[in-house]
Design an enzyme around this catalytic site. Structure first.
Site, PDB file in Angstrom:
ATOM      1  N   SER A  98       0.848  -1.302  -0.160  1.00 56.25           N
ATOM      2  CA  SER A  98      -0.209  -0.075   0.025  1.00 56.25           C
ATOM      3  C   SER A  98       0.506   0.966  -0.241  1.00 56.25           C
ATOM      4  O   SER A  98       2.087   1.479   0.719  1.00 56.25           O
ATOM      5  CB  SER A  98      -0.874   0.259   1.894  1.00 56.25           C
ATOM      6  N   TYR A 119      -4.240  -1.832  10.326  1.00 54.47           N
ATOM      7  CA  TYR A 119      -3.985  -1.653   8.436  1.00 54.47           C
ATOM      8  C   TYR A 119      -2.276  -1.701   8.611  1.00 54.47           C
ATOM      9  O   TYR A 119      -0.872  -2.149   7.883  1.00 54.47           O
ATOM     10  CB  TYR A 119      -5.082  -0.303   8.089  1.00 54.47           C
TER      11      TYR A 119
HETATM   12  N1  LIG Z   1      -8.245  -0.517  -2.326  1.00 53.93           N
HETATM   13  C1  LIG Z   1      -7.318  -0.229  -1.803  1.00 53.93           C
HETATM   14  O1  LIG Z   1      -7.582   1.806  -2.135  1.00 53.93           O
HETATM   15  C2  LIG Z   1      -6.037  -0.203  -1.528  1.00 53.93           C
HETATM   16  C3  LIG Z   1      -5.363   0.502  -1.580  1.00 53.93           C
HETATM   17  C4  LIG Z   1      -3.542  -0.237  -0.777  1.00 53.93           C
HETATM   18  C5  LIG Z   1      -3.308  -1.146  -1.204  1.00 53.93           C
HETATM   19  N2  LIG Z   1      -4.457  -1.969  -1.587  1.00 53.93           N
HETATM   20  C6  LIG Z   1      -4.210  -3.251  -1.061  1.00 53.93           C
HETATM   21  O2  LIG Z   1      -4.344  -4.576  -2.495  1.00 53.93           O
HETATM   22  C7  LIG Z   1      -4.791  -6.074  -1.723  1.00 53.93           C
HETATM   23  C8  LIG Z   1      -5.944  -6.363  -2.547  1.00 53.93           C
HETATM   24  O3  LIG Z   1      -6.854  -5.530  -1.921  1.00 53.93           O
HETATM   25  P1  LIG Z   1      -8.444  -4.890  -2.750  1.00 53.93           P
HETATM   26  O4  LIG Z   1      -8.524  -3.376  -2.838  1.00 53.93           O
HETATM   27  O5  LIG Z   1      -8.323  -5.777  -4.532  1.00 53.93           O
HETATM   28  O6  LIG Z   1      -9.451  -5.237  -2.229  1.00 53.93           O
HETATM   29  P2  LIG Z   1     -10.824  -6.169  -2.419  1.00 53.93           P
HETATM   30  O7  LIG Z   1     -11.586  -6.611  -3.169  1.00 53.93           O
HETATM   31  O8  LIG Z   1     -11.333  -6.466  -1.011  1.00 53.93           O
HETATM   32  O9  LIG Z   1     -10.151  -8.014  -2.990  1.00 53.93           O
HETATM   33  C9  LIG Z   1      -9.358  -8.410  -1.901  1.00 53.93           C
HETATM   34  C10 LIG Z   1      -9.288 -10.072  -2.264  1.00 53.93           C
HETATM   35  O10 LIG Z   1      -7.978 -10.968  -0.940  1.00 53.93           O
HETATM   36  C11 LIG Z   1      -8.822 -12.143  -0.918  1.00 53.93           C
HETATM   37  N3  LIG Z   1      -8.699 -12.541   0.123  1.00 53.93           N
HETATM   38  C12 LIG Z   1      -9.046 -11.803   1.771  1.00 53.93           C
HETATM   39  N4  LIG Z   1      -8.163 -12.305   2.706  1.00 53.93           N
HETATM   40  C13 LIG Z   1      -7.809 -13.758   2.209  1.00 53.93           C
HETATM   41  C14 LIG Z   1      -7.461 -15.023   2.464  1.00 53.93           C
HETATM   42  N5  LIG Z   1      -7.367 -15.207   3.643  1.00 53.93           N
HETATM   43  N6  LIG Z   1      -7.339 -15.802   1.792  1.00 53.93           N
HETATM   44  C15 LIG Z   1      -7.014 -15.459   0.496  1.00 53.93           C
HETATM   45  N7  LIG Z   1      -7.454 -14.515  -0.170  1.00 53.93           N
HETATM   46  C16 LIG Z   1      -8.411 -13.448   0.732  1.00 53.93           C
HETATM   47  C17 LIG Z   1     -10.182 -11.718  -1.094  1.00 53.93           C
HETATM   48  O11 LIG Z   1     -11.443 -12.805  -0.910  1.00 53.93           O
HETATM   49  P3  LIG Z   1     -11.491 -13.949  -0.178  1.00 53.93           P
HETATM   50  O12 LIG Z   1     -12.674 -13.144   0.459  1.00 53.93           O
HETATM   51  O13 LIG Z   1     -13.203 -14.457  -1.212  1.00 53.93           O
HETATM   52  O14 LIG Z   1     -10.690 -15.245   0.326  1.00 53.93           O
HETATM   53  C18 LIG Z   1     -10.039 -10.470  -2.758  1.00 53.93           C
HETATM   54  O15 LIG Z   1      -9.914 -11.840  -3.228  1.00 53.93           O
HETATM   55  C19 LIG Z   1      -4.410  -5.995  -0.780  1.00 53.93           C
HETATM   56  O16 LIG Z   1      -3.326  -6.445  -0.117  1.00 53.93           O
HETATM   57  C20 LIG Z   1      -4.435  -4.635   0.162  1.00 53.93           C
HETATM   58  O17 LIG Z   1      -4.298  -3.448   1.086  1.00 53.93           O
HETATM   59  C21 LIG Z   1      -6.101  -1.860  -1.099  1.00 53.93           C
END
Ligand SMILES: NC(=O)c1ccc[n+]([C@@H]2O[C@H](COP(=O)([O-])OP(=O)(O)OC[C@H]3O[C@@H](n4cnc5c(N)ncnc54)[C@H](OP(=O)(O)O)[C@@H]3O)[C@@H](O)[C@H]2O)c1
Length: 240
Positions: A141, A154
């Protein structure tokens, strides 16, 4: 890359992607398969998912047995790169952080990255012994190196994920592993229980923008290592 998108360094490569069912992980999986890579894709709920070039496996990154099964499938497929993307978010003042929430966030973001990476290192070492290189791309992030009110839990998890990333880079240099940290700012996904496409996110990064950063790292020539990519939507305050 050719006009068909097939004759790239990604064509035929096997890439494991965690958190591949939605948001950024889904966009990464789409971008990789569109360029001819084969994706071993994991998330806890993969029901109903299908995409040409991708194999979906149930994966809970916090569970050692589940990680072992996922890593086994990736190794059998000949995995050359891992994208640690699975993650959860949680935002509240320190006095409201429960033990359960602490474990949910830290176990997913920190332990999960550690377990999945650790499960593939032996394979990456073997690839090196046979003259091959490997890559790990960790989606952390923009807040993996700065914090804010209500962000203690976080950002602690993301600082820790950054530390894991950097230590892995140093260790992996000995066995041909190139490691990249991708640090996105606000991205329009389902993150932290939010709704993708919500109006207030109209000017945020798209998941495909982050997938492009992952592709940049994975398509770097073998003599180049992309250590870190920090990207933000222009509406976000300038911060490093
Ligand atoms: N969105 C933002 O603004 C943002 C910004 C910076 C960084 N990020 C990072 O980007 C990454 C992806 O996030 P996103 O924004 O794409 O969120 P998202 O849309 O909520 O997707 C999260 C993904 O992680 C999976 N997941 C969650 N817990 C898990 C577990 N225990 N084992 C395996 N898979 C798991 C979820 O699937 P299931 O629930 O089916 O397991 C889903 O596929 C994260 O690391 C987040 O911290 C996001």
């Amino acid at each position: 890359m050719t006009a068909t998108g097939q004759d790239t360094p990604l064509a035929g490569r096997v890439v494991a992607v965690t958190g591949a069912s939605k948001g950024i992980g889904w966009a990464v999986t789409q971008a990789l398969t569109a360029r001819g890579a084969r994706v071993i894709a994991g998330a806890r709920d993969v029901s109903g998912l299908s995409l040409d070039g991708a194999e979906f496996h149930p994966l809970d990154v916090t569970d050692e047995a589940s990680v072992a099964a996922f890593a086994g499938a990736a190794v059998r497929a000949g995995v050359a790169a891992l994208v640690n993307n699975a993650g959860v978010g949680s935002f509240q003042p320190i006095e409201e952080i429960t033990l359960a929430e602490y474990h949910r966030v830290m176990d997913t973001n920190v332990l999960g990255t550690l377990l999945v990476t650790r499960a593939l290192i032996g394979h990456f070492r073997e690839r090196h012994a046979r003259g091959g290189g490997s890559q790990v791309v960790n989606v952390t992030s923009d807040v993996s190196a700065r914090t804010f009110a209500n962000g203690a839990l976080y950002t602690a998890s993301k600082y820790a994920q950054r530390a894991l990333t950097q230590a892995l880079a140093a260790e992996g240099q000995g066995y041909g592993l190139r490691v990249t940290e991708i640090r996105p700012g606000m991205v329009d996904t389902f993150f932290a229980g939010s709704v993708q496409g919500a109006e207030h996110k109209a000017e945020w990064l798209r998941p495909a923008d982050v997938a492009d950063a992952v592709l940049y790292a994975l398509t770097a020539p073998p003599h180049a290592r992309i250590d870190e990519v920090l990207l933000h939507p222009v509406v976000q305050e300038v911060a490093f």
